[in-house]
Design an enzyme around this catalytic site. Structure first.
Site, PDB file in Angstrom:
ATOM      1  N   TYR A 123       0.090  -2.847  12.965  1.00  0.00           N
ATOM      2  CA  TYR A 123      -1.272  -2.819  13.489  1.00  0.00           C
ATOM      3  C   TYR A 123      -1.350  -3.149  14.977  1.00  0.00           C
ATOM      4  O   TYR A 123      -2.421  -3.429  15.493  1.00  0.00           O
ATOM      5  CB  TYR A 123      -2.161  -3.803  12.712  1.00  0.00           C
ATOM      6  CG  TYR A 123      -2.530  -3.331  11.314  1.00  0.00           C
ATOM      7  CD1 TYR A 123      -1.760  -2.390  10.646  1.00  0.00           C
ATOM      8  CD2 TYR A 123      -3.653  -3.828  10.677  1.00  0.00           C
ATOM      9  CE1 TYR A 123      -2.085  -1.969   9.371  1.00  0.00           C
ATOM     10  CE2 TYR A 123      -3.988  -3.399   9.394  1.00  0.00           C
ATOM     11  CZ  TYR A 123      -3.194  -2.475   8.747  1.00  0.00           C
ATOM     12  OH  TYR A 123      -3.531  -2.060   7.480  1.00  0.00           O
ATOM     13  N   LYS A 175       9.609  -5.663   2.652  1.00  0.00           N
ATOM     14  CA  LYS A 175      10.212  -4.380   2.266  1.00  0.00           C
ATOM     15  C   LYS A 175      11.523  -4.230   3.040  1.00  0.00           C
ATOM     16  O   LYS A 175      11.805  -3.179   3.641  1.00  0.00           O
ATOM     17  CB  LYS A 175       9.215  -3.243   2.586  1.00  0.00           C
ATOM     18  CG  LYS A 175       9.611  -1.876   2.079  1.00  0.00           C
ATOM     19  CD  LYS A 175       9.419  -1.701   0.580  1.00  0.00           C
ATOM     20  CE  LYS A 175       9.959  -0.349   0.128  1.00  0.00           C
ATOM     21  NZ  LYS A 175       9.934  -0.194  -1.343  1.00  0.00           N
ATOM     22  N   ASP A 209       6.396  -3.421  -3.376  1.00  0.00           N
ATOM     23  CA  ASP A 209       5.976  -2.532  -4.475  1.00  0.00           C
ATOM     24  C   ASP A 209       6.029  -3.277  -5.814  1.00  0.00           C
ATOM     25  O   ASP A 209       5.102  -3.189  -6.633  1.00  0.00           O
ATOM     26  CB  ASP A 209       6.802  -1.235  -4.513  1.00  0.00           C
ATOM     27  CG  ASP A 209       8.250  -1.415  -4.122  1.00  0.00           C
ATOM     28  OD1 ASP A 209       8.607  -2.501  -3.622  1.00  0.00           O
ATOM     29  OD2 ASP A 209       9.056  -0.485  -4.314  1.00  0.00           O
ATOM     30  N   ASP A 233      -2.979  -6.719   4.323  1.00  0.00           N
ATOM     31  CA  ASP A 233      -4.267  -6.017   4.279  1.00  0.00           C
ATOM     32  C   ASP A 233      -4.490  -5.441   2.879  1.00  0.00           C
ATOM     33  O   ASP A 233      -5.544  -5.621   2.260  1.00  0.00           O
ATOM     34  CB  ASP A 233      -4.231  -4.897   5.337  1.00  0.00           C
ATOM     35  CG  ASP A 233      -5.601  -4.302   5.589  1.00  0.00           C
ATOM     36  OD1 ASP A 233      -6.590  -4.804   5.024  1.00  0.00           O
ATOM     37  OD2 ASP A 233      -5.679  -3.330   6.361  1.00  0.00           O
TER      38      ASP A 233
END
Ligand code: NAD
Length: 337
Positions: A123, A175, A209, A233
């Site tokens: 972001y 991740k 995930d 988010d």
């Protein structure tokens, strides 16, 4: 003389839920000196600027704000309010607690806190198109930047939050199996900091995930969760869904030089001006602010009163299955204080 706090009532349902929150906080006896300031559309109408310098100057003075939802005008030349606030005050930690209040929901007894890094990751806004042949937008690149310093301060914030709030466990979500550099750095730094809290706060890691699935299957297994900007988010909205939606979801944006507490929801234009908005999320944001001010017992009183009114189901707003107005709901909470 009370503690100075900037109050930004905001747009749409903002002013009515801000009034409700101020009334409830004042009923606890806490001494706050409110400095009312404009932002969003209300400020555009008056100053042609959604984030006027006077509002920024107020927060620079108070280091603390309670903010209603803001409508960010779409168009050239307007500053994004949230970006301006985050940048000016370096509000690096976005804290979103979620716990079951409404009985009979999908999950009972949930009590989670998601801590999202607010300033880095995908972001940061470094993006561009790449021209190939005649196509000026043949490809696009968005850059994710993770720094050691940024990771350290957010993971440390999560552990310190856990210590302060008598929490047991921090789950770091990443991740790093695919994004070996950026997410790998975040994970490495997190592991290092976790060692400092060994024996005091448990630490575990989850790939994002798998985390999304686990949050649906076994949300009760989690306590404090810390993650990077984009994952935070997404997961924070998922978590508010687990406990009954946005009407009761507060958030805090916290940095070294200031803190801004707000409801997660927006201006609810469909019900603005009707006097039926649920002020619960902003009231809970007000409780986070009381905690921040060291007024934990007053915060606990407000939370208990709110929970009692909601569980009795007699005087609740429409979104909670009742017929009460914002003011009636607020009066019922004050009566329980
Ligand atoms: P929204 O959250 O305003 O509304 C979504 C739905 O939830 C609507 O049906 C609304 O009536 C309902 N709702 C939301 N809060 C409620 C409450 N307290 N009580 C009862 N019902 C409630 O989202 P939106 O419609 O997508 O956005 C409207 C505006 O808000 C947009 O201009 C958006 O940019 C802005 N927004 C601001 C913030 C912020 O300032 N933090 C956050 C999100 C959206």
């Amino acid at each position: 003389m009370g503690v100075p706090v900037t109050l930004i009532p905001g747009d749409g349902i903002g002013p009515s839920i801000a009034d409700a929150t101020v009334r409830i906080l004042e009923a606890t006896g806490v001494a706050i000196e409110w400095d009312r300031q404009l932002a969003g559309m209300a400020a555009v109408e008056k100053y042609a600027d959604p984030m006027p310098d006077a509002t920024l100057a107020s927060i620079k003075r108070t280091h603390l704000a309670l903010k209603g939802p803001l409508e960010t005008p779409i168009g050239e030349g307007f500053r994004s309010v949230n970006v301006a606030l985050r940048k000016t005050f370096d509000l690096y930690a976005n804290v979103r607690p979620a716990y079951s209040i409404v009985a009979g929901g999908r999950y009972e007894n949930l009590d989670l806190v998601l801590i999202r890094e607010n300033t880095e990751g995908l972001y940061i806004g470094i993006e561009h198109y790449i021209k190939i042949g005649d196509d000026p937008r043949a490809a696009a690149e968005s850059m994710a930047v993770i720094t050691r310093a940024g990771s350290e301060r957010i993971v440390r914030y999560a552990f310190e939050y856990a210590v302060r709030h008598n929490r047991k466990k921090v789950t770091l979500v990443h991740k790093a199996n695919i994004l070996k550099f950026s997410q790998g750095l975040f994970l490495d730094v997190g592991r290092g900091i976790a060692k400092e809290y060994d024996g005091r706060i448990q630490f575990e890691e989850r790939i994002v995930d798998a985390m999304a699935m686990n949050l649906v299957l076994h949300p009760e297994k989690f306590d404090v969760i810390v993650t990077t900007n984009l994952f935070g988010d997404i997961l924070s909205d998922q978590i508010s869904g687990l406990v009954g939606g946005l009407g009761l979801a507060p958030g805090g944006n916290i940095g070294k030089h200031g803190a801004i507490f707000e409801a997660v929801h927006g201006t609810a234009p469909d019900i603005a001006g009707k006097g039926i908005a649920n002020p619960g999320a902003l009231i809970l944001a007000g409780c986070m602010m009381l905690d921040h001010l060291g007024e934990q017992s007053k915060a606990a009183r407000v939370r208990r009163a709110l929970e009692t009114v909601i569980r009795e189901r007699k005087t609740v707003t429409r979104d909670l299955g009742g017929t009460a107005s914002t003011d009636q709901f607020t009066d019922a909470i004050i009566a329980k204080l």
